[in-house]
Enzyme design. Structure first.
Site, short mmCIF file in Angstrom:
data_model
loop_
_atom_site.label_atom_id
_atom_site.label_comp_id
_atom_site.label_asym_id
_atom_site.label_seq_id
_atom_site.Cartn_x
_atom_site.Cartn_y
_atom_site.Cartn_z
N SER A 107 30.60 160.75 51.90
CA SER A 107 31.89 160.80 52.84
C SER A 107 32.97 159.63 52.16
O SER A 107 32.57 158.40 51.61
CB SER A 107 31.35 159.95 54.06
N HIS A 150 32.45 165.03 51.80
CA HIS A 150 32.66 164.85 53.23
C HIS A 150 33.85 164.22 53.83
O HIS A 150 33.98 163.13 53.59
CB HIS A 150 31.34 164.33 53.95
N ASP A 188 36.16 162.82 57.08
CA ASP A 188 36.02 162.30 58.38
C ASP A 188 37.34 162.29 59.07
O ASP A 188 38.19 161.60 58.67
CB ASP A 188 35.36 160.95 58.80
N MET A 239 39.62 161.72 62.17
CA MET A 239 39.42 161.17 63.53
C MET A 239 40.77 160.94 64.08
O MET A 239 41.72 160.72 63.48
CB MET A 239 38.68 159.68 63.42
N HIS A 267 34.50 167.01 58.63
CA HIS A 267 33.87 166.77 60.05
C HIS A 267 35.04 166.25 61.04
O HIS A 267 35.63 165.11 61.02
CB HIS A 267 32.85 165.58 59.66
N MET A 322 36.25 164.93 64.18
CA MET A 322 35.86 164.01 65.35
C MET A 322 37.27 164.06 66.06
O MET A 322 37.88 162.98 66.25
CB MET A 322 35.40 162.78 64.97
N MET A 334 24.30 163.50 64.45
CA MET A 334 25.01 162.21 64.17
C MET A 334 23.83 161.27 64.28
O MET A 334 23.03 161.34 65.18
CB MET A 334 25.90 161.74 64.83
N GLY A 371 32.50 157.46 64.50
CA GLY A 371 33.88 156.48 64.68
C GLY A 371 33.89 155.67 63.43
O GLY A 371 35.20 155.33 63.00
N PHE A 372 33.09 155.13 62.91
CA PHE A 372 33.14 154.08 61.81
C PHE A 372 32.01 154.26 60.69
O PHE A 372 30.97 154.68 61.07
CB PHE A 372 32.98 152.75 62.44
N GLY A 373 32.22 154.02 59.52
CA GLY A 373 31.29 153.83 58.51
C GLY A 373 30.55 152.57 58.42
O GLY A 373 30.95 151.53 59.29
N GLY A 374 29.50 152.51 57.86
CA GLY A 374 28.75 151.38 57.71
C GLY A 374 27.92 150.83 59.07
O GLY A 374 27.41 149.62 58.98
N ASP A 384 24.18 162.48 59.31
CA ASP A 384 25.51 161.68 58.96
C ASP A 384 25.37 160.30 59.95
O ASP A 384 25.44 160.30 61.06
CB ASP A 384 26.93 162.44 59.66
N GLY A 385 25.54 159.37 59.01
CA GLY A 385 25.45 157.91 59.60
C GLY A 385 24.42 157.20 59.15
O GLY A 385 23.01 157.46 59.68
N GLY A 386 24.67 156.27 58.31
CA GLY A 386 23.57 155.08 58.14
C GLY A 386 22.39 155.62 57.24
O GLY A 386 21.54 155.12 56.90
N GLY A 441 28.08 157.44 53.16
CA GLY A 441 29.37 156.95 52.96
C GLY A 441 29.38 155.57 52.22
O GLY A 441 29.83 155.27 50.95
N SER A 442 28.98 154.45 53.01
CA SER A 442 29.14 153.36 52.53
C SER A 442 27.85 153.17 51.38
O SER A 442 28.08 152.30 50.47
CB SER A 442 28.84 152.23 53.49
C1 DX5 Z 1 31.12 158.06 61.12
C2 DX5 Z 1 31.18 159.38 60.24
C3 DX5 Z 1 30.43 159.35 58.80
C4 DX5 Z 1 30.77 158.13 58.23
C5 DX5 Z 1 29.23 157.70 57.31
O1 DX5 Z 1 31.41 158.55 62.29
O2 DX5 Z 1 31.23 160.52 60.65
O3 DX5 Z 1 30.44 160.49 57.89
O4 DX5 Z 1 31.58 157.94 57.23
O5 DX5 Z 1 29.31 156.37 56.59
P1 DX5 Z 1 28.19 155.48 56.55
O6 DX5 Z 1 27.16 156.44 55.63
O7 DX5 Z 1 28.55 154.40 55.85
O8 DX5 Z 1 27.20 155.52 57.71
ZN ZN Z 2 31.19 162.34 58.88
#
Ligand code: DX5
Ligand code: ZN
Length: 220
Positions: free
Chosen positions: A8, A31, A33, A35, A64, A66, A135, A140-143, A173-175, A195-196
């Protein structure tokens, strides 16, 4: 289809998108995102930026969405050149029609579920979908920290796909990181957003390979 890694760009340097994508040549997809500050409490980028990136990225884009009003906007992302378009079940009024519209534009159609949304009510839709995105954080947020409570749903989704004999990809997706990817692969996921984990690594492309290797070893 084997394991696929879809980094991402949410945590990349958004002022240098094409350069950031060029740092991950071994990624299967990129990927993106999207939003809208309504479906999730964050605002990122939209159709004009995605169109521009689709022209410059060497990998296909995995959008993706959102966003609210997915029925209205999702087909345009397929038309803009995304290889895969994911809408949220919670935001789609007519998911079957929408998936068919995305496929008609030549993209893969995918549906996402937030952590608290069960997969079972959507079982009959599986043949209409090329991918399901589960999910593993609240969108909503990375990391954010990976939610282990999502693991049983990954297993259930994979079982339902087997039962229906469909080739649907199962994305998480996520963490997702070197620490969490194995348990998702063991549970049945085969497409991994990170992502992160990727963009905070010194060598993002080496991280893509490391994630792939871990998932391949743990795959069921
Ligand atoms: C969160 C996004 C993810 C996000 C993942 O709402 O849909 O794609 O970027 O980031 P990490 O891998 O850091 O959780
Ligand atoms: Zn995503």
């Amino acid at each position: 289809m084997g394991i696929q890694i879809t980094p991402s760009i949410l945590n990349a340097d958004l002022s240098r998108l094409a350069d950031e994508v060029a740092r991950i040549p071994s990624a299967d997809w990129v990927h993106v995102d999207v939003m809208d500050n309504h479906f999730v409490p964050n605002l990122t980028l939209g159709l004009p930026v995605v169109e521009a990136l689709a022209r410059h990225a060497s990998q296909p884009l995995d959008a993706h969405l959102m966003i609210e009003d997915a029925d209205r906007w999702a087909p345009a992302y397929a038309e803009a050149g995304c290889g895969s378009v994911t809408f949220h079940a919670e935001a789609a009024r007519a998911p079957v029609r929408l998936a068919r519209e995305i496929r008609a534009q030549g993209a893969r159609a995918s549906m996402a579920l937030k952590p608290a949304t069960p997969i079972e009510p959507y079982e009959a839709l599986l043949p209409e979908l090329d991918m399901v995105l589960l999910m593993t954080v609240e969108p909503g947020f990375g990391g954010q920290k990976f939610l282990d409570l999502c693991l049983p749903k990954i297993r259930t989704a994979r079982e339902l796909m087997r039962k229906h004999g469909v080739e649907t990809w199962l994305q998480v997706d996520g963490g997702i990181s070197l620490e969490t990817i194995e348990r998702c692969a063991e549970a049945g996921a085969d497409v991994f957003v990170a992502g992160s984990a990727v963009y905070s690594a010194d060598d993002p492309d080496a991280m893509v390979s490391a994630l792939r290797e871990k998932a391949e070893k743990a795959r069921v």
